[in-house]
Design an enzyme around this catalytic site. Structure first.
Site, PDB file in Angstrom:
ATOM      1  CG  ASP A 114      -2.164   0.798   0.881  1.00 11.14           C
ATOM      2  OD1 ASP A 114      -2.136   1.750   0.043  1.00 11.14           O
ATOM      3  OD2 ASP A 114      -3.213   0.801   1.607  1.00 11.14           O
TER       4      ASP A 114
HETATM    5  C1  BGC Z   1      -5.103   3.247   0.302  1.00 16.68           C
HETATM    6  C2  BGC Z   1      -5.034   2.309  -0.968  1.00 16.68           C
HETATM    7  C3  BGC Z   1      -5.011   3.098  -2.231  1.00 16.68           C
HETATM    8  C4  BGC Z   1      -3.551   3.793  -2.354  1.00 16.68           C
HETATM    9  C5  BGC Z   1      -3.354   4.079  -3.584  1.00 16.68           C
HETATM   10  C6  BGC Z   1      -3.756   4.149   0.061  1.00 16.68           C
HETATM   11  O1  BGC Z   1      -3.701   5.013   1.060  1.00 16.68           O
HETATM   12  O2  BGC Z   1      -4.909   2.623   1.599  1.00 16.68           O
HETATM   13  O3  BGC Z   1      -6.606   1.815  -0.798  1.00 16.68           O
HETATM   14  O4  BGC Z   1      -5.192   1.994  -3.112  1.00 16.68           O
HETATM   15  O5  BGC Z   1      -3.522   4.482  -1.236  1.00 16.68           O
HETATM   16  O6  BGC Z   1      -4.075   5.353  -3.751  1.00 16.68           O
END
Ligand code: BGC
Length: 766
Positions: free
Chosen positions: A284
């Site tokens: 993530d």
């Molecule tokens: C979130 C994810 C997301 C990623 C990219 C993160 O902060 O937890 O769900 O896909 O950002 O935007």
């Protein structure tokens, strides 16, 4: 007949041969390529950067740095770009690189792309897997038209605690339903051919157990046993792997004292070794660097741990590109580790067909034709119609008459962008259909009056920060419109005046988009205070009140349940919200959504979920306090609205459940059947639900577990018999030693319209 069968078998054989030969071809191609790649170039493939990492925060020179990194082969993929021309330009730079390795373009396509569909939690309440699949197919069509080929979806985290704002992004609290949803999204996005120009690779998230955050506080630690994790939470991730999901995203939380992003048990032992997943795992956003804050070492050390645990790509930390070379030189990381991750990423690019044609998605004007078009909007309306849950409807106040005098009041009545929900970044949000607009278009001979009615929250600072916090982070110089400019008393007075002049009040209340989603946990999940004040004033007028609730989580609705006439939970329904809401309010569509999360009576009950265990001192769900049993003094155990619950404008009658046999061998099958009749005067859809309970087992089991459901459509007076075939596989669970087994003994088989109104039969398994 025989001949046909024979040729089908031959065809299957030929197909598996061709799959094998294309795997051989892929392996050969990638091996040849990797021989030519330097260590730095291989590590570069493990790097995922975002548009904002370089563009927003910062100076042009930062952007140049990204381009330079790309030219140097230090970038495997980008995310966050949604502009076709920009994506083409970046791909051109990548293709000028020494080895001509194309980029993948990822994006958070969570519930639609530019055409926003209902939030995933709302979609889950359809219990309609065809619709779930279609939503993913339609979203992929739109997103790929700008060149996105990798979607950060489906989000399949099970959540039992509505304080967690990200409950809005998933499919609720049940692991079986969550598994069916995970499969449907995966099928929809990836289609039959991942290399087609209108399908995209999924990224199943957040692996794993992110929804188990302690106290519902985002990013918080997860404390679950392996057994409970596997039984209660992991099925959706597992089903996505079985369905052929191409990639996973590791989650922010820790599990068993190790952040998921560096957790070998999760990333390798379960995902790859047990479930056979052969794609790649990305972290993530900035999760690799965050392992430093978790306390596991410096950037070099946490990067090593993450890679060796089974993480292949680093999103947004720049940690792999900054440290892995050094770790290889120091002998802490082997070339085998690097090669494995690099190969998995190159394989994904191969499977997407990018080596054959890196520009295949990017057809001039394709985006203009595909985005926000008529077909998309028709679909958005159709899925939104089915994503609403009617929680209360006293005296059949709904459906409304089209010639009535209707007062449409409240801060959600006429704000297009608030129909989006979390994780929608549509450039078209200002064109979304508001509730007011939908109602106005639907009335015939009636009148519609409207006003804002209330602030959202009494706390101005909090409301400001909820509304504009995100914007201020990314565009600090952008002016924001003032809020609370009209005194709350004046807003309420206007609403009361309109209510008095009307036959019925439609009160549009709820949570702002940013009150759910990431970093949006709340401890008080009652109706926001300012709006409840408005509802109380409306109630005093004596006029019938229909609450149209915009929300991204289950709320505590005791006062509302007691005092208003109808509650239609519409969540956040997306681009066509207003039309779809009006379709249901006026009865052109009969509501058929059913809850996929338990609605608590009090936040103190959380975590609250229907598939809980018994204690040694159980207490019936709706009986008042007694000493020395497992309950609270001040609130009953049961939810305000249970899992599986939702009303219709018609009524359904269920027969008792029948089993085709009362005994079953481990390799046998038994059919459970029930007949459902539409006893009302309207056509309606009903979701028939099957639950089991393992009566005696070697480990404790939940009081009930969903194991099947069917959504049927019945005309007035019509009956249908619904059959569920049960095998030992449906009764399996992870026992104390984590073996997936069906234990012999008695199982209660229960069928009904929700998790509480069930008829029961007993099946003995040998
Ligand atoms: C979130 C994810 C997301 C990623 C990219 C993160 O902060 O937890 O769900 O896909 O950002 O935007």
């Amino acid at each position: 007949m025989k001949r046909l069968y024979f040729s089908a078998a031959l065809l299957g054989f030929a197909m598996s041969m061709s799959a094998q030969s294309s795997k051989v071809e892929m392996d050969r191609f990638i091996t040849d390529l990797m021989v030519k790649m330097s260590l730095e170039e291989k590590i570069g493939q493990l790097n995922l950067a975002s548009n904002w990492t370089y563009v927003t925060n910062a100076t042009l020179s930062e952007e140049d740095k990204a381009i330079q990194q790309l030219k140097d082969g230090q970038m495997g993929a980008f995310y966050g770009f949604t502009n076709q021309e920009m994506i083409r330009q970046l791909q051109e730079i990548a293709m000028k690189g020494k080895h001509k390795i194309p980029l993948m373009f990822g994006n958070d396509v969570i519930h639609g792309f530019e055409t926003t569909y209902p939030i995933p939690l709302a979609i889950s309440t359809t219990w309609n897997m065809d619709l779930v699949e279609e939503s993913a197919r339609m979203a992929a069509r739109e997103a790929t038209s700008v060149g996105i080929n990798w979607v950060f979806s489906p989000m399949v985290d099970i959540c039992r605690d509505a304080r967690w704002g990200r409950i809005s992004e998933g499919g609720g609290e049940d692991p079986y339903l969550g598994g069916e949803i995970a499969k449907a999204y995966t099928r929809g996005y990836q289609g039959d051919d991942l290399s087609a120009d209108n399908t995209a690779m999924v990224c199943v998230k957040h692996y794993a157990l992110y929804g188990g955050a302690e106290a519902g506080r985002d990013y918080n630690s997860v404390f679950l046993s392996r057994q409970e994790a596997l039984n209660g939470y992991m099925n959706p991730y597992k089903q996505a792997a079985k369905e052929g999901a191409g990639s996973y995203m590791s989650s922010f939380n820790e599990f068993e004292g190790v952040p998921a992003t560096a957790n070998h048990y999760l990333l390798t032992e379960v995902l790859r070794d047990q479930w056979g997943f052969d794609g790649f795992v990305v972290s993530d956003a900035t999760a690799v660097n965050e392992i430093v804050a978790h306390g596991l070492g410096d950037q070099q050390e946490v990067s090593r741990r993450a890679l060796q645990a089974g993480l292949d790509m680093d999103m947004g930390s720049n940690a792999f590109v900054s440290t892995l070379k050094k770790s290889v030189e120091e002998g802490k990381v082997s070339m085998v580790d690097i090669d494995l991750a690099c190969r998995r990423i190159l394989e994904a690019k191969w499977k997407l067909g990018l080596f054959q044609d890196p520009y295949k998605y990017i057809v001039p004007d394709r985006d203009k034709k595909e985005i926000f078009n008529k077909e998309q909007l028709e679909f958005a309306r159709r899925i939104a119609q089915e994503s609403q849950v009617l929680l209360k409807n006293d005296n059949n106040i709904l459906p409304l008459k089209k010639d009535a005098k209707i007062a449409v009041v409240g801060p959600f009545a006429n704000v297009a962008s608030e129909m989006q929900g979390a994780w929608s970044m549509s450039k078209h949000a200002n064109q979304f259909v508001t509730i007011l607009q939908g109602i106005k278009e639907a009335v015939k001979g009636g009148t519609v009056t409207t006003c804002e009615g209330s602030w959202v929250l009494n706390d101005k600072n909090l409301e400001e920060s909820v509304r504009y916090g995100l914007m201020k982070m990314f565009a600090p110089n952008m002016p924001t419109p003032p809020i609370h400019t009209t005194p709350q008393e004046d807003l309420i007075a206007e609403a009361v005046k309109l209510a008095k002049e009307a036959d019925v009040v439609v009160a549009c209340v709820g949570e702002l988009n940013n009150m759910t989603g990431e970093g949006a946990s709340r401890v008080d999940i009652t109706m926001p205070d300012a709006q409840q004040d408005m509802l109380k004033a409306l109630k005093a007028t004596g006029k019938p009140i229909v609450v149209v609730l915009t929300t991204g989580r289950p709320l505590v609705l005791n006062w509302e349940k007691e005092n208003v006439d109808a509650i239609l939970n519409t969540w956040a329904l997306g681009a066509e919200a207003g039309h779809a809401i009006a379709d249901v309010l006026f009865g052109d569509v009969n509501p058929s959504g059913k809850l996929t999360t338990s609605f608590p009576r009090h936040v103190g009950q959380l975590p609250l979920y229907y598939n809980h265990k018994n204690t040694g001192r159980p207490h019936p769900d709706y009986e008042p306090y007694r000493k020395f049993v497992s309950t609270y003094m001040d609130v009953v155990n049961g939810p305000l609205f249970p899992f599986g619950y939702g009303l219709s404008y018609t009524t359904f009658e269920y027969s008792d459940v029948k089993l085709s046999a009362n005994q079953m061998n481990q390799d046998g099958k038994v059919t459970a059947s029930v007949t459902v009749k539409n006893t009302g005067s309207r056509q309606g859809k009903e979701t028939v639900q099957l639950y089991i309970h393992d009566v005696y087992s070697t480990s404790t089991r939940p009081v009930k577990e969903l194991k099947g459901f069917r959504k049927i459509d019945l005309q007035p007076g019509e009956s249908k018999t619904v059959e569920f075939e049960l095998t030992a596989d449906d009764l399996k669970y992870y026992d104390h030693d984590l073996n997936f087994v069906c234990e012999p003994g008695d199982y209660e088989i229960m069928v009904g319209p929700d998790c509480e109104k069930l008829s029961k039969a007993v099946l003995n398994v040998k």
